[in-house]
Write a protein that holds these residues in place. Structure first.
Motif, PDB file in Angstrom:
ATOM      1  N   TRP A  86       0.822  -1.212   0.000  1.00  0.00           N
ATOM      2  CA  TRP A  86       0.000   0.000   0.000  1.00  0.00           C
ATOM      3  C   TRP A  86       0.858   1.266   0.000  1.00  0.00           C
ATOM      4  N   PHE A  87       1.828   1.329   0.906  1.00  0.00           N
ATOM      5  CA  PHE A  87       2.589   2.567   1.057  1.00  0.00           C
ATOM      6  C   PHE A  87       3.817   2.654   0.148  1.00  0.00           C
ATOM      7  N   VAL A  88       4.547   1.551  -0.040  1.00  0.00           N
ATOM      8  CA  VAL A  88       5.734   1.607  -0.902  1.00  0.00           C
ATOM      9  C   VAL A  88       5.388   2.040  -2.325  1.00  0.00           C
ATOM     10  N   PRO A  89       4.323   1.502  -2.970  1.00  0.00           N
ATOM     11  CA  PRO A  89       4.000   1.957  -4.325  1.00  0.00           C
ATOM     12  C   PRO A  89       3.630   3.438  -4.405  1.00  0.00           C
ATOM     13  N   ARG A  90       3.292   4.056  -3.283  1.00  0.00           N
ATOM     14  CA  ARG A  90       2.889   5.459  -3.275  1.00  0.00           C
ATOM     15  C   ARG A  90       4.049   6.418  -3.024  1.00  0.00           C
ATOM     16  N   LEU A  91       5.251   5.882  -2.889  1.00  0.00           N
ATOM     17  CA  LEU A  91       6.401   6.741  -2.625  1.00  0.00           C
ATOM     18  C   LEU A  91       6.632   7.749  -3.746  1.00  0.00           C
ATOM     19  N   GLY A  92       6.373   7.324  -4.975  1.00  0.00           N
ATOM     20  CA  GLY A  92       6.613   8.222  -6.112  1.00  0.00           C
ATOM     21  C   GLY A  92       5.630   9.370  -6.173  1.00  0.00           C
ATOM     22  N   ARG A  93       4.428   9.188  -5.599  1.00  0.00           N
ATOM     23  CA  ARG A  93       3.392  10.215  -5.694  1.00  0.00           C
ATOM     24  C   ARG A  93       3.335  11.122  -4.465  1.00  0.00           C
ATOM     25  N   ASP A  94       3.560  10.534  -3.307  1.00  0.00           N
ATOM     26  CA  ASP A  94       3.468  11.316  -2.068  1.00  0.00           C
ATOM     27  C   ASP A  94       4.541  10.810  -1.116  1.00  0.00           C
ATOM     28  N   ARG A  95       5.783  11.231  -1.367  1.00  0.00           N
ATOM     29  CA  ARG A  95       6.927  10.663  -0.656  1.00  0.00           C
ATOM     30  C   ARG A  95       6.846  10.910   0.849  1.00  0.00           C
ATOM     31  N   ALA A  96       6.544  12.139   1.253  1.00  0.00           N
ATOM     32  CA  ALA A  96       6.618  12.495   2.674  1.00  0.00           C
ATOM     33  C   ALA A  96       5.655  11.669   3.528  1.00  0.00           C
ATOM     34  N   SER A  97       4.383  11.656   3.133  1.00  0.00           N
ATOM     35  CA  SER A  97       3.405  10.927   3.953  1.00  0.00           C
ATOM     36  C   SER A  97       3.597   9.424   3.849  1.00  0.00           C
ATOM     37  N   SER A  98       4.001   8.928   2.677  1.00  0.00           N
ATOM     38  CA  SER A  98       4.233   7.491   2.529  1.00  0.00           C
ATOM     39  C   SER A  98       5.419   7.036   3.363  1.00  0.00           C
ATOM     40  N   LEU A  99       6.486   7.839   3.360  1.00  0.00           N
ATOM     41  CA  LEU A  99       7.653   7.511   4.181  1.00  0.00           C
ATOM     42  C   LEU A  99       7.307   7.506   5.662  1.00  0.00           C
ATOM     43  N   ALA A 100       6.513   8.488   6.085  1.00  0.00           N
ATOM     44  CA  ALA A 100       6.108   8.547   7.487  1.00  0.00           C
ATOM     45  C   ALA A 100       5.295   7.310   7.863  1.00  0.00           C
ATOM     46  N   ALA A 101       4.419   6.881   6.953  1.00  0.00           N
ATOM     47  CA  ALA A 101       3.602   5.699   7.222  1.00  0.00           C
ATOM     48  C   ALA A 101       4.451   4.433   7.249  1.00  0.00           C
ATOM     49  N   ILE A 102       5.399   4.327   6.323  1.00  0.00           N
ATOM     50  CA  ILE A 102       6.282   3.157   6.297  1.00  0.00           C
ATOM     51  C   ILE A 102       7.127   3.110   7.558  1.00  0.00           C
ATOM     52  N   ARG A 103       7.647   4.268   7.971  1.00  0.00           N
ATOM     53  CA  ARG A 103       8.459   4.319   9.187  1.00  0.00           C
ATOM     54  C   ARG A 103       7.633   3.926  10.408  1.00  0.00           C
ATOM     55  N   ALA A 104       6.405   4.431  10.496  1.00  0.00           N
ATOM     56  CA  ALA A 104       5.538   4.082  11.624  1.00  0.00           C
ATOM     57  C   ALA A 104       5.210   2.594  11.615  1.00  0.00           C
ATOM     58  N   GLY A 105       4.936   2.057  10.430  1.00  0.00           N
ATOM     59  CA  GLY A 105       4.642   0.629  10.333  1.00  0.00           C
ATOM     60  C   GLY A 105       5.834  -0.224  10.709  1.00  0.00           C
ATOM     61  N   THR A 106       7.025   0.223  10.319  1.00  0.00           N
ATOM     62  CA  THR A 106       8.250  -0.526  10.644  1.00  0.00           C
ATOM     63  C   THR A 106       8.489  -0.534  12.156  1.00  0.00           C
ATOM     64  N   ILE A 107       8.283   0.608  12.790  1.00  0.00           N
ATOM     65  CA  ILE A 107       8.444   0.681  14.246  1.00  0.00           C
ATOM     66  C   ILE A 107       7.410  -0.200  14.942  1.00  0.00           C
ATOM     67  N   ALA A 108       6.186  -0.227  14.398  1.00  0.00           N
ATOM     68  CA  ALA A 108       5.153  -1.104  14.959  1.00  0.00           C
ATOM     69  C   ALA A 108       5.558  -2.570  14.819  1.00  0.00           C
ATOM     70  N   GLU A 109       6.145  -2.928  13.677  1.00  0.00           N
ATOM     71  CA  GLU A 109       6.623  -4.298  13.498  1.00  0.00           C
ATOM     72  C   GLU A 109       7.675  -4.661  14.538  1.00  0.00           C
ATOM     73  N   ILE A 110       8.554  -3.723  14.852  1.00  0.00           N
ATOM     74  CA  ILE A 110       9.571  -3.978  15.880  1.00  0.00           C
ATOM     75  C   ILE A 110       8.885  -4.274  17.216  1.00  0.00           C
ATOM     76  N   GLY A 111       7.858  -3.494  17.545  1.00  0.00           N
ATOM     77  CA  GLY A 111       7.123  -3.725  18.786  1.00  0.00           C
ATOM     78  C   GLY A 111       6.451  -5.090  18.811  1.00  0.00           C
ATOM     79  N   PHE A 112       5.815  -5.465  17.708  1.00  0.00           N
ATOM     80  CA  PHE A 112       5.182  -6.785  17.640  1.00  0.00           C
ATOM     81  C   PHE A 112       6.225  -7.899  17.724  1.00  0.00           C
ATOM     82  N   GLY A 113       7.373  -7.679  17.085  1.00  0.00           N
ATOM     83  CA  GLY A 113       8.437  -8.675  17.143  1.00  0.00           C
ATOM     84  C   GLY A 113       8.934  -8.882  18.561  1.00  0.00           C
ATOM     85  N   LEU A 114       9.090  -7.787  19.312  1.00  0.00           N
ATOM     86  CA  LEU A 114       9.515  -7.891  20.712  1.00  0.00           C
ATOM     87  C   LEU A 114       8.484  -8.666  21.527  1.00  0.00           C
ATOM     88  N   ALA A 115       7.204  -8.418  21.260  1.00  0.00           N
ATOM     89  CA  ALA A 115       6.149  -9.144  21.974  1.00  0.00           C
ATOM     90  C   ALA A 115       6.212 -10.637  21.680  1.00  0.00           C
TER      91      ALA A 115
END
Length: 295
Positions: free
Chosen positions: A250-279
């Motif tokens: 969803w977010f990676v394909p949108r990097l070309g159209r809306d880099r700032a918000s897509s990057l923020a969403a990818i970064r937030a999702g990645t941090i969430a994955e780290i939290g789930f991984g720790l759990a």
């Protein structure tokens, strides 16, 4: 605090740092272009040395804690006779010697040059992770299961570590998208992570399912504490997988159209994955010391 509780905490820290070292520095050494990998690895230097130190400390602490559990409590944690007997005549002691050797090799690898340190760290962390399969439920079976289960366990921890561990440097890679000198290399690193991530996630789920079938059969249920915690871990991994899929498709394909918000969403999702991984690692650290057949 009981020896069991401390051993669970020790396992959680130990498994977490090894996965971060293996997946994180393996990612930097193999999938991130060198011009970007070097500054990211340099930024993670203090983390790397701290994580290696924790791996050594938790390895050394595991044997006395096991002695306290096997013996008559805390006095046996420092009883030379009990410790010697465990090392000489139990599978726990023999596995611990291998794990100590792997942790020592990981520490020695930190003497490598700055250019070779990521690869050396990843390789030795992978060896230390693989040595974990020499203890626990994977070695309690005989026949073909006594061979297949440890091998599957090794595949599981390495695949899960490759996925989970790479997330930390990925957060730093994503931060470089906003810096023109690194933008192209960061884009390459993200694409490579996405491709390799498919394999890591698939192998993690398949090998994890295999482990569950070999230990308790159908993993989902609440008939015992072990099965309830295993069910919770499965749920956490599924949520983590869904987050990864959302990022990738969803977010990676949108990097070309809306880099700032897509990057923020990818970064937030990645941090969430780290939290789930720790759990997930925390849950494994707890039910890994329980009897699968107990209540």
């Amino acid at each position: 605090m009981t020896p069991d509780t401390l051993l669970m905490a020790c396992r959680f820290v130990h498994d977490t740092v090894l996965m971060l070292l293996w997946g994180g520095f393996g990612y930097l050494a193999t999938l991130v272009p060198r011009g970007l990998a070097e500054p990211v690895a340099e930024r993670l230097t203090i983390f790397r040395l701290a994580a290696v130190s924790l791996a050594l400390v938790t390895t050394c602490a595991a044997l006395p804690l096991q002695a306290a559990i096997i013996g008559d409590g805390w006095p046996d944690a420092v009883n030379g006779q009990v410790l010697g007997d465990i090392l000489a005549s139990t599978s726990v002691g023999k596995a611990w010697l291998w794990q100590l050797s792997a942790a020592g090799a990981l520490a020695i690898a930190q003497g490598a040059s700055a250019r070779l340190a990521p690869m050396a760290t990843a390789a030795m962390a992978a060896l230390a992770l693989a040595s974990l399969a020499l203890s626990g439920h994977a070695v309690m079976q005989g026949g073909w299961q006594g061979v297949v289960h440890p091998l599957n366990d090794i595949l599981h921890v390495l695949a899960a570590g490759a996925w989970f561990g790479a997330l930390l440097p990925l957060v730093l890679v994503l931060a470089r998208f906003g810096q023109p000198p690194f933008r192209t290399e960061a884009s390459v690193a993200l694409r490579r992570f996405s491709r390799a991530g498919h394999w890591a996630v698939a192998l993690t789920i398949l090998s994890g399912t295999g482990n569950s079938l070999l230990i308790v059969g159908w993993p989902l249920g609440w008939s015992s504490t072990y099965q309830a915690l295993l069910t919770a871990k499965v749920a956490v991994v599924l949520i983590m997988t869904a987050t990864a899929i959302l990022n990738r498709y969803w977010f990676v394909p949108r990097l070309g159209r809306d880099r700032a918000s897509s990057l923020a969403a990818i970064r937030a999702g990645t941090i969430a994955e780290i939290g789930f991984g720790l759990a997930a690692i925390l849950l494994v650290s707890v039910f890994g010391l329980l009897d699968p057949g107990g209540k």
